[in-house]
Design a protein around this motif. Sequence first.
Motif, PDB file in Angstrom:
ATOM      1  N   GLY A  60      21.043 -83.019 -38.957  1.00 41.18           N
ATOM      2  CA  GLY A  60      21.931 -81.884 -39.182  1.00 41.18           C
ATOM      3  C   GLY A  60      21.206 -80.565 -39.282  1.00 41.18           C
ATOM      4  O   GLY A  60      21.724 -79.586 -39.845  1.00 41.18           O
ATOM      5  N   ASP A  61      19.992 -80.498 -38.747  1.00 36.47           N
ATOM      6  CA  ASP A  61      19.162 -79.281 -38.795  1.00 36.47           C
ATOM      7  C   ASP A  61      19.416 -78.476 -37.518  1.00 36.47           C
ATOM      8  O   ASP A  61      19.008 -78.876 -36.434  1.00 36.47           O
ATOM      9  CB  ASP A  61      17.693 -79.669 -38.913  1.00 36.47           C
ATOM     10  CG  ASP A  61      16.772 -78.463 -38.930  1.00 36.47           C
ATOM     11  OD1 ASP A  61      17.270 -77.320 -38.844  1.00 36.47           O
ATOM     12  OD2 ASP A  61      15.540 -78.663 -38.994  1.00 36.47           O
ATOM     13  N   ASN A  62      20.067 -77.325 -37.642  1.00 39.54           N
ATOM     14  CA  ASN A  62      20.450 -76.515 -36.476  1.00 39.54           C
ATOM     15  C   ASN A  62      19.446 -75.411 -36.146  1.00 39.54           C
ATOM     16  O   ASN A  62      19.734 -74.556 -35.304  1.00 39.54           O
ATOM     17  CB  ASN A  62      21.819 -75.874 -36.720  1.00 39.54           C
ATOM     18  CG  ASN A  62      22.933 -76.901 -36.807  1.00 39.54           C
ATOM     19  OD1 ASN A  62      22.847 -77.966 -36.195  1.00 39.54           O
ATOM     20  ND2 ASN A  62      23.968 -76.577 -37.576  1.00 39.54           N
ATOM     21  N   SER A  63      18.288 -75.417 -36.773  1.00 41.90           N
ATOM     22  CA  SER A  63      17.366 -74.290 -36.621  1.00 41.90           C
ATOM     23  C   SER A  63      16.885 -74.104 -35.186  1.00 41.90           C
ATOM     24  O   SER A  63      16.517 -72.982 -34.792  1.00 41.90           O
ATOM     25  CB  SER A  63      16.164 -74.479 -37.559  1.00 41.90           C
ATOM     26  OG  SER A  63      15.483 -75.697 -37.277  1.00 41.90           O
ATOM     27  N   ALA A  64      16.858 -75.147 -34.381  1.00 41.54           N
ATOM     28  CA  ALA A  64      16.398 -75.028 -32.990  1.00 41.54           C
ATOM     29  C   ALA A  64      17.545 -74.914 -31.998  1.00 41.54           C
ATOM     30  O   ALA A  64      17.310 -74.716 -30.800  1.00 41.54           O
ATOM     31  CB  ALA A  64      15.528 -76.235 -32.633  1.00 41.54           C
ATOM     32  N   VAL A  65      18.769 -75.016 -32.494  1.00 41.13           N
ATOM     33  CA  VAL A  65      19.923 -75.070 -31.591  1.00 41.13           C
ATOM     34  C   VAL A  65      20.251 -73.687 -31.039  1.00 41.13           C
ATOM     35  O   VAL A  65      20.472 -72.731 -31.805  1.00 41.13           O
ATOM     36  CB  VAL A  65      21.154 -75.657 -32.305  1.00 41.13           C
ATOM     37  CG1 VAL A  65      22.385 -75.578 -31.394  1.00 41.13           C
ATOM     38  CG2 VAL A  65      20.894 -77.100 -32.709  1.00 41.13           C
ATOM     39  N   ILE A  66      20.277 -73.566 -29.720  1.00 42.09           N
ATOM     40  CA  ILE A  66      20.739 -72.350 -29.055  1.00 42.09           C
ATOM     41  C   ILE A  66      22.252 -72.466 -28.920  1.00 42.09           C
ATOM     42  O   ILE A  66      22.744 -73.389 -28.261  1.00 42.09           O
ATOM     43  CB  ILE A  66      20.097 -72.199 -27.665  1.00 42.09           C
ATOM     44  CG1 ILE A  66      18.573 -72.188 -27.778  1.00 42.09           C
ATOM     45  CG2 ILE A  66      20.589 -70.944 -26.963  1.00 42.09           C
ATOM     46  CD1 ILE A  66      17.868 -72.408 -26.458  1.00 42.09           C
ATOM     47  N   PRO A  67      23.025 -71.608 -29.559  1.00 45.91           N
ATOM     48  CA  PRO A  67      24.489 -71.747 -29.503  1.00 45.91           C
ATOM     49  C   PRO A  67      25.010 -71.718 -28.069  1.00 45.91           C
ATOM     50  O   PRO A  67      24.472 -71.011 -27.215  1.00 45.91           O
ATOM     51  CB  PRO A  67      24.989 -70.538 -30.295  1.00 45.91           C
ATOM     52  CG  PRO A  67      23.860 -70.167 -31.193  1.00 45.91           C
ATOM     53  CD  PRO A  67      22.610 -70.472 -30.413  1.00 45.91           C
ATOM     54  N   THR A  68      26.051 -72.497 -27.823  1.00 46.36           N
ATOM     55  CA  THR A  68      26.626 -72.505 -26.470  1.00 46.36           C
ATOM     56  C   THR A  68      27.218 -71.147 -26.124  1.00 46.36           C
ATOM     57  O   THR A  68      27.300 -70.790 -24.946  1.00 46.36           O
ATOM     58  CB  THR A  68      27.693 -73.605 -26.335  1.00 46.36           C
ATOM     59  OG1 THR A  68      28.772 -73.354 -27.226  1.00 46.36           O
ATOM     60  CG2 THR A  68      27.097 -74.975 -26.613  1.00 46.36           C
ATOM     61  N   ASP A  69      27.640 -70.376 -27.139  1.00 45.27           N
ATOM     62  CA  ASP A  69      28.128 -69.024 -26.857  1.00 45.27           C
ATOM     63  C   ASP A  69      27.004 -68.143 -26.323  1.00 45.27           C
ATOM     64  O   ASP A  69      27.226 -67.290 -25.454  1.00 45.27           O
ATOM     65  CB  ASP A  69      28.728 -68.412 -28.129  1.00 45.27           C
ATOM     66  CG  ASP A  69      29.447 -67.108 -27.856  1.00 45.27           C
ATOM     67  OD1 ASP A  69      30.496 -67.142 -27.183  1.00 45.27           O
ATOM     68  OD2 ASP A  69      28.947 -66.045 -28.297  1.00 45.27           O
ATOM     69  N   THR A  70      25.779 -68.355 -26.838  1.00 48.89           N
ATOM     70  CA  THR A  70      24.624 -67.635 -26.305  1.00 48.89           C
ATOM     71  C   THR A  70      24.400 -67.997 -24.835  1.00 48.89           C
ATOM     72  O   THR A  70      24.094 -67.124 -24.005  1.00 48.89           O
ATOM     73  CB  THR A  70      23.365 -67.992 -27.125  1.00 48.89           C
ATOM     74  OG1 THR A  70      23.577 -67.642 -28.492  1.00 48.89           O
ATOM     75  CG2 THR A  70      22.143 -67.260 -26.593  1.00 48.89           C
ATOM     76  N   MET A  71      24.558 -69.279 -24.524  1.00 53.10           N
ATOM     77  CA  MET A  71      24.387 -69.724 -23.140  1.00 53.10           C
ATOM     78  C   MET A  71      25.415 -69.065 -22.224  1.00 53.10           C
ATOM     79  O   MET A  71      25.090 -68.639 -21.109  1.00 53.10           O
ATOM     80  CB  MET A  71      24.470 -71.249 -23.082  1.00 53.10           C
ATOM     81  CG  MET A  71      23.334 -71.928 -23.854  1.00 53.10           C
ATOM     82  SD  MET A  71      23.660 -73.643 -24.280  1.00 53.10           S
ATOM     83  CE  MET A  71      23.715 -74.380 -22.680  1.00 53.10           C
ATOM     84  N   LYS A  72      26.645 -68.972 -22.701  1.00 48.68           N
ATOM     85  CA  LYS A  72      27.682 -68.278 -21.929  1.00 48.68           C
ATOM     86  C   LYS A  72      27.301 -66.822 -21.693  1.00 48.68           C
ATOM     87  O   LYS A  72      27.421 -66.292 -20.573  1.00 48.68           O
ATOM     88  CB  LYS A  72      29.020 -68.348 -22.674  1.00 48.68           C
ATOM     89  CG  LYS A  72      30.165 -67.588 -22.001  1.00 48.68           C
ATOM     90  CD  LYS A  72      31.234 -67.198 -23.002  1.00 48.68           C
ATOM     91  CE  LYS A  72      30.734 -66.112 -23.942  1.00 48.68           C
ATOM     92  NZ  LYS A  72      31.759 -65.640 -24.900  1.00 48.68           N
ATOM     93  N   ASN A  73      26.820 -66.145 -22.739  1.00 48.97           N
ATOM     94  CA  ASN A  73      26.444 -64.737 -22.612  1.00 48.97           C
ATOM     95  C   ASN A  73      25.271 -64.550 -21.653  1.00 48.97           C
ATOM     96  O   ASN A  73      25.197 -63.538 -20.933  1.00 48.97           O
ATOM     97  CB  ASN A  73      26.105 -64.168 -23.984  1.00 48.97           C
ATOM     98  CG  ASN A  73      27.317 -64.120 -24.897  1.00 48.97           C
ATOM     99  OD1 ASN A  73      28.455 -64.095 -24.422  1.00 48.97           O
ATOM    100  ND2 ASN A  73      27.090 -64.129 -26.201  1.00 48.97           N
ATOM    101  N   ILE A  74      24.340 -65.510 -21.636  1.00 52.28           N
ATOM    102  CA  ILE A  74      23.218 -65.445 -20.699  1.00 52.28           C
ATOM    103  C   ILE A  74      23.723 -65.506 -19.257  1.00 52.28           C
ATOM    104  O   ILE A  74      23.260 -64.751 -18.388  1.00 52.28           O
ATOM    105  CB  ILE A  74      22.215 -66.586 -20.988  1.00 52.28           C
ATOM    106  CG1 ILE A  74      21.439 -66.289 -22.267  1.00 52.28           C
ATOM    107  CG2 ILE A  74      21.261 -66.783 -19.819  1.00 52.28           C
ATOM    108  CD1 ILE A  74      20.595 -67.451 -22.762  1.00 52.28           C
ATOM    109  N   VAL A  75      24.670 -66.382 -18.989  1.00 48.58           N
ATOM    110  CA  VAL A  75      25.238 -66.491 -17.645  1.00 48.58           C
ATOM    111  C   VAL A  75      25.872 -65.166 -17.224  1.00 48.58           C
ATOM    112  O   VAL A  75      25.658 -64.680 -16.099  1.00 48.58           O
ATOM    113  CB  VAL A  75      26.274 -67.630 -17.590  1.00 48.58           C
ATOM    114  CG1 VAL A  75      27.042 -67.604 -16.265  1.00 48.58           C
ATOM    115  CG2 VAL A  75      25.590 -68.984 -17.778  1.00 48.58           C
ATOM    116  N   LEU A  76      26.641 -64.552 -18.119  1.00 51.57           N
ATOM    117  CA  LEU A  76      27.288 -63.278 -17.803  1.00 51.57           C
ATOM    118  C   LEU A  76      26.254 -62.176 -17.574  1.00 51.57           C
ATOM    119  O   LEU A  76      26.384 -61.364 -16.639  1.00 51.57           O
ATOM    120  CB  LEU A  76      28.247 -62.888 -18.935  1.00 51.57           C
ATOM    121  CG  LEU A  76      29.390 -63.871 -19.224  1.00 51.57           C
ATOM    122  CD1 LEU A  76      30.203 -63.409 -20.426  1.00 51.57           C
ATOM    123  CD2 LEU A  76      30.287 -64.027 -18.004  1.00 51.57           C
ATOM    124  N   ALA A  77      25.214 -62.154 -18.416  1.00 52.41           N
ATOM    125  CA  ALA A  77      24.181 -61.123 -18.283  1.00 52.41           C
ATOM    126  C   ALA A  77      23.394 -61.286 -16.992  1.00 52.41           C
ATOM    127  O   ALA A  77      23.058 -60.297 -16.317  1.00 52.41           O
ATOM    128  CB  ALA A  77      23.242 -61.169 -19.492  1.00 52.41           C
TER     129      ALA A  77
END
Length: 306
Positions: A60-77
């Motif tokens: 349950g340690d999320n410290s390395a997790v890249i949020p999927t919303d970040t991934m969406k924003n990367i695609v748009l950028a």
Amino acid sequence: MQQPAVCHLPNEDVEVLNSEYGKNVIKLLRIRREDKKHCIKEVEACVHIRLDSVNEYLHGDNSAVIPTDTMKNIVLALAKCKGIQTVEQFALDICNHLISSYCHVVYVKTYVQEVPWRRLEKNGIPHVHSFICVPEGIRFCEAEQCRNGCPLVISGIKELKLKKTTQSGFQGFHRDKYTTIPDRTDRVLSAELFCKWSYGECQDIDFDCVWDTVHACVLEAFSGPPDCGEYSPSHQKTVNNIQMLTLARVPQIQEIEITLNNIYYDVIDLQKFGLTNDKEVLIPVDIPYASYTCTLGRKKCLREQA
């Protein structure tokens, strides 16, 4: 009333065999303006990644997790900063960005498909900013990349509906007590095509040219010469004809997979209306439907992979 505690296995008793996550169905329209002339690419992307640890799953340690919303924003950028020349190059740009930007990302898989917009023309003159959506198949691609590995690209066509009203039959097949269909020497051949192909190295490939050539090969091999057509003894042989023509014309393709989903048409009995029906009025039978798939590869490439 107190609920019993949930029983868990110790982490040391299990092994994570695969863990991926990502964002699906990221839709966008990219407009490139060149004075009065506008060019468009409307795409839908799915992006999944694998990290170098599974702490989010096991602890349950999320410290390395890249949020999927970040991934969406990367695609748009990336669509803004790099543009979308082809869906293949866009998929490679997404893979490269995620691998190069995050040292704990060890694998990226991207799927991109394109809405089939075509520029409007009038009297042979292209319109500067108007388009029409044409049902000539949906272009898609898959790209994946491992850290320190070469990217792999698969291109494809899907939802391409094809039909010819003669020059198709099916006879000489195996028969037993469960066989009820008769031999057919003249029938409607109608199908929806799914086709994908892989390359060797992805350097210096004109993805647009390859896709256009494969699309043309599909139409040519399915239909035959325009004045007389070409007889098809089965869906399977039609699949093979498309694959053989494609491999002959596109040397960059190592392997090609095709699926034809049959769209069956039944001749209606019009005798109760006092009418004859020489295969002029038919109705489509949606289900059940038959499906035919074959993957064909160049022997030289298969030997090298082995």
